[in-house]
Design a protein around this motif. Structure first.
Motif, short mmCIF file in Angstrom:
data_model
loop_
_atom_site.label_atom_id
_atom_site.label_comp_id
_atom_site.label_asym_id
_atom_site.label_seq_id
_atom_site.Cartn_x
_atom_site.Cartn_y
_atom_site.Cartn_z
N LYS A 1 0.91 -1.31 0.19
CA LYS A 1 -0.07 0.01 0.13
C LYS A 1 0.75 1.20 0.11
CE LYS A 1 -4.14 -1.89 1.89
NZ LYS A 1 -5.24 -1.54 3.01
N ILE A 2 1.80 1.17 0.69
CA ILE A 2 2.77 2.32 0.75
C ILE A 2 3.46 2.55 -0.84
CG2 ILE A 2 5.12 3.02 1.80
CD1 ILE A 2 4.35 1.91 4.53
N ASP A 3 3.96 1.35 -1.16
CA ASP A 3 4.38 1.37 -2.76
C ASP A 3 3.62 2.22 -3.57
OD1 ASP A 3 6.37 1.31 -4.48
OD2 ASP A 3 5.32 -0.55 -5.41
N GLN B 1 1.41 6.85 -7.18
CA GLN B 1 0.33 7.39 -7.46
C GLN B 1 0.82 8.90 -7.13
OE1 GLN B 1 -3.17 6.37 -5.94
NE2 GLN B 1 -3.52 4.47 -7.13
N GLY B 2 1.54 9.06 -5.92
CA GLY B 2 2.18 10.63 -5.89
C GLY B 2 3.06 10.96 -6.82
N MET B 3 3.64 10.15 -7.37
CA MET B 3 4.95 10.56 -8.39
C MET B 3 4.37 10.75 -9.77
SD MET B 3 8.30 8.80 -6.85
CE MET B 3 7.63 7.09 -7.15
N TYR B 4 3.45 9.76 -10.18
CA TYR B 4 3.04 9.52 -11.54
C TYR B 4 1.47 9.93 -11.66
CZ TYR B 4 7.57 7.07 -11.82
OH TYR B 4 8.98 6.88 -11.53
N GLY B 5 1.00 10.28 -10.66
CA GLY B 5 -0.76 10.37 -10.87
C GLY B 5 -1.57 9.19 -10.73
#
Length: 132
Positions: free
Chosen positions: A5-7, A12-16
């Protein structure tokens, strides 16, 4: 929180956010097949005279957006932009150089319309399909 889940959160934070059917979205200039009202190949958009079918769809369809392939020269798609403006419809020029699509123009609805026939099959279309 688990490591998976962290990954996923970091990705999603980096690539949307994750996108459904990415290959289909790349082909249809950001839309899904189920939303496409009409699609023209690059060669068809380059034709000297705009397609009447495209004008008919822009004139008579509601809640649609004109999506144009940004790889094309402005003068080739400007008649379609003018039609969209004439009928008060939004348009987007899609310039994603990472992915190749044979399509030059897509008229897409906001919701699924599931049209069976979305292509104008003429000589220009047939040459584009045979080249691919």
């Amino acid at each position: 929180m688990s490591e998976d889940k962290i990954d996923l959160y970091l990705q999603q934070g980096m690539y949307g956010p994750l996108e459904t059917k990415p290959d289909e979205r790349h082909l249809f200039l950001g839309s899904l097949r189920e939303r496409v009202v009409l699609a023209l190949t690059k060669g068809q958009v380059l034709r000297s005279k705009p397609y009447k079918e495209a004008e008919h769809e822009l004139k008579n369809s509601h809640n649609v957006t004109l999506l144009v392939n940004g790889e094309l020269q402005y003068q080739s798609y400007s008649p379609y932009i003018q039609m969209a403006n004439r009928y008060g419809l939004p348009f987007k020029i899609v310039s994603d150089l990472q992915f190749h699509t044979p399509l030059g123009l897509v008229i897409a609805a906001d919701i699924a319309v599931n049209r069976e026939l979305i292509y104008i099959q003429d000589d220009i279309y047939n040459r584009s399909v045979l080249k691919s």
